[in-house]
Design an enzyme around this catalytic site. Structure first.
Site, mmCIF file in Angstrom:
data_model
loop_
_atom_site.group_PDB
_atom_site.id
_atom_site.type_symbol
_atom_site.label_atom_id
_atom_site.label_comp_id
_atom_site.label_asym_id
_atom_site.label_seq_id
_atom_site.Cartn_x
_atom_site.Cartn_y
_atom_site.Cartn_z
ATOM 1 N N CYS A 1 49.129 37.720 -14.036
ATOM 2 C CA CYS A 1 48.604 39.099 -14.073
ATOM 3 C C CYS A 1 48.918 39.341 -15.651
ATOM 4 O O CYS A 1 47.946 39.841 -16.418
ATOM 5 C CB CYS A 1 48.971 40.015 -13.155
ATOM 6 S SG CYS A 1 47.840 41.253 -12.742
ATOM 7 N N HIS B 1 44.185 41.285 -8.374
ATOM 8 C CA HIS B 1 45.566 40.658 -8.819
ATOM 9 C C HIS B 1 45.896 39.552 -8.334
ATOM 10 O O HIS B 1 45.558 39.071 -7.332
ATOM 11 C CB HIS B 1 46.311 41.893 -8.180
ATOM 12 C CG HIS B 1 46.194 43.360 -8.488
ATOM 13 N ND1 HIS B 1 46.685 43.849 -9.754
ATOM 14 C CD2 HIS B 1 45.521 44.561 -8.102
ATOM 15 C CE1 HIS B 1 46.204 45.071 -9.945
ATOM 16 N NE2 HIS B 1 45.553 45.428 -8.954
#
Length: 110
Positions: A34, A22
């Site tokens: 992201c 992430h």
């Protein structure tokens, strides 16, 4: 950090890729890095599935943050060229994100 690993054949064709992690460049739901990586990668996979009618081996994480794609070995030269073009386009877009946000994404090629 998002890790992108692209695996190539001896003749430099993409044979598979893996995206994991992430970016954590913003609050959950507002993380632009992201979102960009997800949009580019899923868009490329969907383009191959829809435009090339090729079954890819796809693995995804239950809670996001993981995508692995293997390209079949038994493609015709024409199919292989189309798949390569779409995934090379994906890689160009991911590299553009990496250039701007290199604290949050890293691309490696093997």
């Amino acid at each position: 950090m998002i890790q992108v690993t692209v695996y190539r054949t001896k003749d430099e064709n993409i044979r598979s890729f893996e995206i994991s992690g992430h970016a954590e460049s913003g609050p959950y739901g507002y993380d632009l890095v992201c979102a960009g990586v997800s949009a580019v990668s899923i868009g490329a996979v969907n383009a191959v599935l829809e435009l090339c009618d090729i079954d890819l081996e796809i693995k995804q994480g239950e809670e996001g943050g993981y995508l692995a794609v293997n390209i079949p070995n038994n493609l015709s030269p024409d199919e292989r060229d189309k798949v390569q073009l779409l995934f090379e386009g994906m890689l160009i877009s991911l590299k553009a994100i990496e250039m701007e946000y290199n604290k949050f994404i890293q691309i490696r090629q093997k």
